[in-house]
Design a protein around this motif. Sequence first.
Motif, mmCIF file in Angstrom:
data_model
loop_
_atom_site.group_PDB
_atom_site.id
_atom_site.type_symbol
_atom_site.label_atom_id
_atom_site.label_comp_id
_atom_site.label_asym_id
_atom_site.label_seq_id
_atom_site.Cartn_x
_atom_site.Cartn_y
_atom_site.Cartn_z
ATOM 1 N N ASN A 98 52.952 66.390 26.240
ATOM 2 C CA ASN A 98 54.210 65.715 25.936
ATOM 3 C C ASN A 98 55.349 66.721 25.895
ATOM 4 N N ASN A 100 58.512 68.625 24.401
ATOM 5 C CA ASN A 100 58.772 69.199 23.079
ATOM 6 C C ASN A 100 57.491 69.501 22.305
ATOM 7 N N LYS A 101 56.419 69.749 23.022
ATOM 8 C CA LYS A 101 55.157 70.142 22.408
ATOM 9 C C LYS A 101 54.938 71.624 22.669
ATOM 10 N N LYS A 102 54.524 72.364 21.640
ATOM 11 C CA LYS A 102 54.229 73.785 21.828
ATOM 12 C C LYS A 102 52.872 73.921 22.500
ATOM 13 N N THR A 129 47.196 73.740 22.388
ATOM 14 C CA THR A 129 48.397 72.953 22.153
ATOM 15 C C THR A 129 48.589 72.807 20.655
#
Length: 130
Positions: A98, A100-102, A129
Amino acid sequence: MKTKNFIFLTLAFIAATGIVLLSYIYKEHRTIRTEKVNTSTTAIAFYSTFIKDKAAFNAIHLDKAIELKGLITTIESNRIVLDQKIVVTLERDLMTLNINKKITIKGRYVGFDDLLEYLKIDQATVTSTQ
């Protein structure tokens, strides 16, 4: 008798040369996933280091396995963009990611795109993730 030996040696030489050439041409492909990481850093730090000295940066990192941590800013079928600066081509389509996911990826640094001004990573796999 001498001509038979000459023909045999010539055929043996041709066969040996052919085997050497084929083994050179059809080398086993690199598997970045199993290689030792040359650099492990964040996407922003990686890009900042590149901007400071492009020639030295490429001498150290070009065609090497690297590990980058960053924020996904764009997703395509098998490509993601980390922190709007690094385009990463993944080995597989990953629809579970997704924006804006680190994420942490491991891949091969292949260069800089002068036209679009981003660094390129290919053969990448997602290692974690958050």
